[in-house]
Design an enzyme around this catalytic site. Structure first.
Site, PDB file in Angstrom:
ATOM      1  N   ARG B 228      -8.810   2.545   6.698  1.00 46.33           N
ATOM      2  CA  ARG B 228      -9.529   1.366   6.290  1.00 46.33           C
ATOM      3  C   ARG B 228      -9.799   1.598   4.685  1.00 46.33           C
ATOM      4  NH1 ARG B 228      -7.841  -0.774   9.701  1.00 46.33           N
ATOM      5  NH2 ARG B 228      -8.786  -1.535  11.719  1.00 46.33           N
ATOM      6  N   GLU B 256      -8.766  -7.223   1.342  1.00 46.94           N
ATOM      7  CA  GLU B 256      -7.176  -7.597   1.536  1.00 46.94           C
ATOM      8  C   GLU B 256      -6.823  -9.062   1.704  1.00 46.94           C
ATOM      9  OE1 GLU B 256      -6.379  -5.339   5.010  1.00 46.94           O
ATOM     10  OE2 GLU B 256      -6.417  -3.481   3.827  1.00 46.94           O
ATOM     11  N   HIS B 275      -1.060  -3.228   4.305  1.00 41.26           N
ATOM     12  CA  HIS B 275      -1.866  -2.818   5.583  1.00 41.26           C
ATOM     13  C   HIS B 275      -0.812  -3.049   6.502  1.00 41.26           C
ATOM     14  CE1 HIS B 275      -5.706  -2.818   7.889  1.00 41.26           C
ATOM     15  NE2 HIS B 275      -5.067  -2.268   8.587  1.00 41.26           N
TER      16      HIS B 275
END
Lengths: 513, 310
Positions: B228, B256, B275
């Site tokens: 994370r 994000e 991600h």
């Protein structure tokens, strides 16, 4: 007293029991009164056992060989005892000198045969010399650098009459330290910029491990083990320990490249194979100990334990060396678990045989055996001569003076003196034997691969042995390990001799440049 | 049993409906939360749906919440706990792809792939490279859950030393089989050439890597973050990249998509991915399979797997 009675009295007085041997007819006269005898099924095995017993106990050990064949059969073992600095007293029967002129069966000049492999040799020609010769031989054997001595006893001497001699078991005084030399060495160290220590077998032989650690800590420099050291050269768990030097000039030079001063204490340099680099060019090299060769550098003969003790408080700190933690081993062990790699096997050995004395004749596996099992006082022995076949007899000899002995041996080496197992069984010697079976002479394959590529595939390097069955043939319990090495615990259990065969990865290790 | 799945609109919803219809005919698949009430007792979400008390109030009969992801920081755990709902995630489906992604990033950084690629694209033929090998390096894994373990398994053939830290140490036999050495966190920072982070985002792991931690790391060490974004203090990382040559591979960011004007994106020693470390065709198939399997377990009256302790 008769000669044979004088012989037995000397053995008793000099505390030389048991006698290791394999007698022939020429020895029968001298053994008539002998009370403690350990029979081996080959002459050489008795020398190997005496070598082990002597190194394990720090006392001289006695061997009885059979004339020309017995001595000749044992020559490699006598040479190994010489290289191992082992105080072995070798006796042999000799033909009856009254008909020596006729070159009878078994007759030979035994002193010329044994040659330079011993420190002292004599043929005893009259009964009155038996006891003094034994005492003298023992003292010479025990004088550092220790080593084998040889006495030839003609059959007819054993029936001659002479008077009893009261012998005193006397160990030579080796507590010598040259104070001026210590000051000179300390001065050289203190004027160096980056010294390194190399410790050798005498650290163990003189039980100087505490002093060796203290001296290394006082200097703050790395400690290396002499190349192919025959016994524990340093307490390898100490963070000053930087590993052993390899036995080749170029590799030694590279390892010690950053150091201006190399101080050997209780050790020396053994080389093989040849490499063209000169040895330690441009370095200041000192040797301190009772066993100095004067090959290079400056040598100082004195008790290494006393030197270390005396010099410790006088040297300046030269660094803060601390060996980096090794996190690779755990990962390597996990990886090698899949194909029975040596690191995995030795990791299991370390868990199961902590505190055991390790006798190492694993040859190509020896670097890993040494690295994983480590060194501490009287906990590691190996033949520095390069001989095969020494391992089982020597480990048995050590196991006669201390229990908890584990022999780690290759399949090739195991077969050289395999009949030793009969002796181990017969005399209840509590030896544990781990055979690393890689199916051949791995050291030869490794050498071939480095210098003559392709030859490593030669069929004459390969063996296919049913070692467990061979061991069982001598009445010894033997098993083959499974993939999880569960049998390690079985090997450790009990006092009886046991053999465990581990079929290890046969990948050829890279041991040469 | 009534079940609802709230999925992001970019997924092939029609295909998913067609396939799940064969298995769970009553599954209500939708892409929004614009409804007042649902009688579903099972709710399936991805990390793209925020699950808070407001959403949970729409499910008066909800018994089981399944997050189709390894991470579940989109879920308000207090709200779930207060409602008495079981929560499961899928901690296994993307471990392969994340582990491979980590190794890809590490190798790319070690082998200087970005530089070499750029040189050739610019018509140059560089003769010298700072390329390094993975073999022999010390690889630190922070967080030894399912992904950390799979990463360790994949790393074994590379002949690296593997050290790890986790709040819960593995059993000794497990450590031995994986070749792992447990270290205190600070020691791991000091000895590792490469560090890969695999921790959940919690109060304890928020900004777990800040200036102090970067200060303890080796110069030029590599940091990979696929967990994370909030676990790494971005400004501290920028300082460490510039100050001590730290190299980084980042798959996750505090926000994000991230702020692309950040200095982070101007640094040569950092590579990025969006991600997506856990996202491969194969991993998505496993997520669907595991998610459906877990819902089926619940439907059969069997305790679902991968329960999150609330």
């Amino acid at each position: 007293m008769k000669g044979y009675e004088l012989f037995e009295d000397a053995v008793e007085s000099l505390d030389l029991y048991p006698v290791f041997g394999n007698p022939g007819t020429t020895e029968i006269p001298m053994l008539r009164k002998i009370k403690g005898y350990i029979l081996t099924l080959h002459d050489s095995i008795s020398v190997g056992m005496a070598d082990g017993a002597a190194q394990g106990s720090g006392e001289a050990a006695l061997v009885n060989l059979h004339d020309l064949p017995g001595v000749a059969n044992s020559m490699a073992f006598i040479h190994t005892a010489r290289i191992n600095r082992s105080p072995v007293i070798i006796t042999a029967g000799q033909q009856d000198m009254r008909h020596a002129f006729y070159d009878p069966l078994l007759y030979h000049n035994l002193l010329s045969l044994v040659g330079e492999a011993v420190k002292y040799k004599v043929e005893v020609t009259q009964a009155s010399d038996i006891a003094p010769a034994m005492a003298r031989a023992r003292s010479i054997a025990m004088t550092p650098p220790m080593g084998p001595v040889f006495l030839s006893f003609p059959m007819n001497v054993m029936d001659q009459e002479s008077t009893k001699v009261d012998l005193v078991k006397h160990n030579p005084n080796v507590n010598s330290v040259d104070k001026e030399a210590v000051l000179e060495i300390v001065d050289i160290i203190n004027h160096s910029s980056n010294p390194a220590l190399v410790y050798g077998y005498e650290i163990d032989a003189f039980n100087a491990h505490d002093e060796a650690v203290d001296f290394a800590h006082a200097l703050g420099c790395p400690v290396y083990g002499e190349p192919l050291g025959s016994r524990a050269m340093f307490r390898s768990s100490d963070t000053s320990y930087a590993g052993d030097l390899l036995p080749a000039t170029t590799l030694i030079n590279l390892k010690l490249l950053q150091h201006d001063l190399i101080v050997f204490v209780g050790g020396d340099i053994t080389l093989y194979p040849y490499l063209p680099s000169p040895l330690l060019p441009g370095k200041n090299v000192l040797f301190v100990g009772m066993d100095v060769s004067n090959r290079i550098g400056r040598s100082y003969t004195m008790n290494p334990k006393l030197f270390l003790s005396a010099a410790k408080s006088m040297v300046s700190r030269k660094g803060n060396f601390r060996r980096a933690d090794d996190y690779n081993f755990v990962t390597t062990v996990a990886r090698e678990r899949r194909d029975m790699g040596l690191n995995f096997v030795m990791s299991s050995v370390r868990k199961n045989f902590e505190g055991y004395t390790i006798v190492d004749e694993s040859i190509s596996a020896s670097p890993i055996v040494r690295s994983v099992m480590g060194y501490s006082h009287l906990r590691y022995f190996s033949a520095r001569s390069g001989q095969l076949g020494w391992g089982i007899p020597a480990a048995m000899g050590i196991a006669t003076v201390t229990d908890r002995v584990l022999l780690i041996i290759g399949d090739g080496s195991f077969m050289y003196t395999v009949q030793s197992l009969w002796t181990a069984k017969r005399y209840d010697i509590p030896l544990k034997i781990l055979v690393l079976n890689n199916g051949g002479y791995s050291i030869l394959k490794s050498y071939s691969k480095s210098y003559y590529p392709g030859l490593e595939n030669a069929d004459f390097f390969n063996l296919s042995l049913d070692i467990a069955s061979v061991a069982k043939g001598f009445g010894v319990e033997a098993r083959i390990a499974d993939n999880n090495l569960e049998e390690m615990a079985w090997l450790r259990e009990g006092k009886q001799v046991r053999v465990l065969v581990v079929n290890v990865n046969s990948e050829i290790p890279k041991l040469f440049l | 049993m009534k079940a609802m799945a709230i999925l992001p609109a970019f997924l092939p919803i029609d295909e998913i409906k067609a396939s799940t219809g064969q298995i769970l005919p009553d599954l209500d698949v939708r892409t929004d939360t614009d409804f007042d009430r649902s009688e579903a007792d099972v709710l399936v979400v991805t990390t793209f749906t925020r699950v808070d008390s407001e959403l949970l109030e729409k499910f008066p009969t909800l018994k089981f919440l399944q997050v189709a992801s390894t991470g579940y920081d989109n879920v308000d755990l207090n709200a779930v706990r207060n409602k008495g709902v079981m929560l499961s995630n899928i901690p296994v489906a993307n471990k392969e792809s994340v582990a491979e992604h980590v190794i890809a990033m590490v190798l790319s950084l070690l082998k200087d792939m970005r530089f070499l690629d750029n040189e050739l694209r610019n018509g140059n033929w560089p003769m010298i490279t700072g390329s390094r090998e993975l073999k022999g390096k010390t690889f630190g894994i922070v967080g030894m859950g399912a992904i950390g373990i799979r990463l360790a398994e994949r790393l074994l053939p590379f002949e690296v030393a593997i050290v790890y830290h986790d709040v819960r140490r593995l059993p000794e036999e497990r450590e031995q089989n994986l070749g792992l050495t447990f270290l205190p966190f600070e020691r791991l920072l000091e000895v590792s050439d490469i560090i890969s982070i695999h921790v959940p985002l919690t109060r304890e792991t928020d900004n777990m890597f800040s200036s102090s931690e970067f200060g303890k790391m080796k110069d030029s060490a590599i940091l990979i973050n696929t967990s994370r974004g909030e676990v790494v203090d971005e400004q501290a990382l920028i300082g460490a990249v510039k100050g001590k040559g730290i190299r980084a591979g980042l798959d996750v960011f505090p926000a994000e998509p991230p702020d692309f004007s950040s200095e982070l994106f101007k640094l040569d020693n950092v590579i990025f991915s969006p991600h997506i470390a856990g996202v491969t065709l194969e991993s998505q198939q496993r997520f669907i399979t595991e998610t459906v399997s877990n819902v089926l377990r619940y439907a059969q009256g069997v305790d679902p797997l991968y329960r999150v302790q609330l």
